[in-house]
Design an enzyme around this catalytic site. Sequence first.
Site, PDB file in Angstrom:
ATOM      1  N   GLY A  55       0.835  -1.197   0.000  1.00 13.11           N
ATOM      2  CA  GLY A  55       0.000   0.000   0.000  1.00 13.11           C
ATOM      3  C   GLY A  55       0.867   1.243   0.000  1.00 13.11           C
ATOM      4  O   GLY A  55       1.994   1.214   0.512  1.00 13.11           O
TER       5      GLY A  55
ATOM      6  N   GLN B  94       3.320   9.964   0.570  1.00  8.22           N
ATOM      7  CA  GLN B  94       4.603   9.274   0.761  1.00  8.22           C
ATOM      8  C   GLN B  94       5.578   9.523  -0.386  1.00  8.22           C
ATOM      9  O   GLN B  94       6.775   9.282  -0.243  1.00  8.22           O
ATOM     10  CB  GLN B  94       4.387   7.763   0.942  1.00  8.22           C
TER      11      GLN B  94
ATOM     12  N   CYS C 194       5.747  -0.097   7.270  1.00  9.20           N
ATOM     13  CA  CYS C 194       5.437   1.062   6.422  1.00  9.20           C
ATOM     14  C   CYS C 194       6.660   1.404   5.587  1.00  9.20           C
ATOM     15  O   CYS C 194       7.779   1.411   6.099  1.00  9.20           O
ATOM     16  CB  CYS C 194       5.067   2.249   7.318  1.00  9.20           C
ATOM     17  N   LEU C 195       6.434   1.704   4.301  1.00  6.35           N
ATOM     18  CA  LEU C 195       7.562   2.038   3.424  1.00  6.35           C
ATOM     19  C   LEU C 195       8.254   3.329   3.866  1.00  6.35           C
ATOM     20  O   LEU C 195       9.408   3.544   3.530  1.00  6.35           O
ATOM     21  CB  LEU C 195       7.083   2.175   1.970  1.00  6.35           C
TER      22      LEU C 195
ATOM     23  N   HIS D 124      -4.474   1.899   7.664  1.00  5.49           N
ATOM     24  CA  HIS D 124      -3.081   2.362   7.739  1.00  5.49           C
ATOM     25  C   HIS D 124      -2.841   3.466   6.701  1.00  5.49           C
ATOM     26  O   HIS D 124      -2.288   4.521   7.019  1.00  5.49           O
ATOM     27  CB  HIS D 124      -2.141   1.167   7.503  1.00  5.49           C
ATOM     28  N   GLU D 125      -3.273   3.214   5.464  1.00  9.13           N
ATOM     29  CA  GLU D 125      -3.050   4.201   4.393  1.00  9.13           C
ATOM     30  C   GLU D 125      -3.876   5.461   4.618  1.00  9.13           C
ATOM     31  O   GLU D 125      -3.423   6.573   4.339  1.00  9.13           O
ATOM     32  CB  GLU D 125      -3.361   3.603   3.018  1.00  9.13           C
TER      33      GLU D 125
ATOM     34  N   HIS E 291      -2.251   7.893   6.788  1.00 10.00           N
ATOM     35  CA  HIS E 291      -1.254   8.735   6.117  1.00 10.00           C
ATOM     36  C   HIS E 291      -1.882  10.041   5.635  1.00 10.00           C
ATOM     37  O   HIS E 291      -1.233  11.085   5.629  1.00 10.00           O
ATOM     38  CB  HIS E 291      -0.668   8.004   4.898  1.00 10.00           C
TER      39      HIS E 291
END
Length: 172
Positions: free
Chosen positions: A47, A52, A95-96, A137-138, A141
């Site tokens: 995701g 990001q 997370c990236l 989660h996304e 962000h």
Amino acid sequence: MAIRPILTVPDPVLKQVSKPVEGPVTDELRRLMDDMLETMYDAPGIGLAAVQIGVPLRIIVMDLAKKGEPPAPRYFVNPEILWASEEKKGWEEGCLSVPEIYDEIERPARIRVRYMDYDGTTIEEEAEGLYAVCLQHEMDHLEGTLFIDYLSRLKRDSAIRKVKKATRDAAL
Ligand code: NI
């Protein structure tokens, strides 16, 4: 399509609240989503939110296909949570933007969401399991919230220090 650099903590852009997309889903937005997807696959991750890659718009891409399954990209423009279950479930998240850090986070087990897809069609559906976890989660962000913000201050500071050090070492 192009792979774009992924911002990592403590980049202040990640703390920004993303703006809603006004009007229809345009070709320009679809190009952005294509880039996001390619960036996510390259990382690799499941995701990615636009912020990001430094674009604070309410857009998310996702692919929850398992190894060996054909790609199943999903796109979310202006996603909203309409309902969340009382029941909560813990899931190990990563997370990236916080690479190599994982911890268990508790979230509502099921949610009902509304969003526009790649074609601009409005979709309303229920999500559970990994799909519900990843969406929440996304969507965090988009509010400038990272999963490490749910951890103790000690754990969060240590995570940020580790990422900072790894990023610095990689740059040498
Ligand atoms: Ni993330």
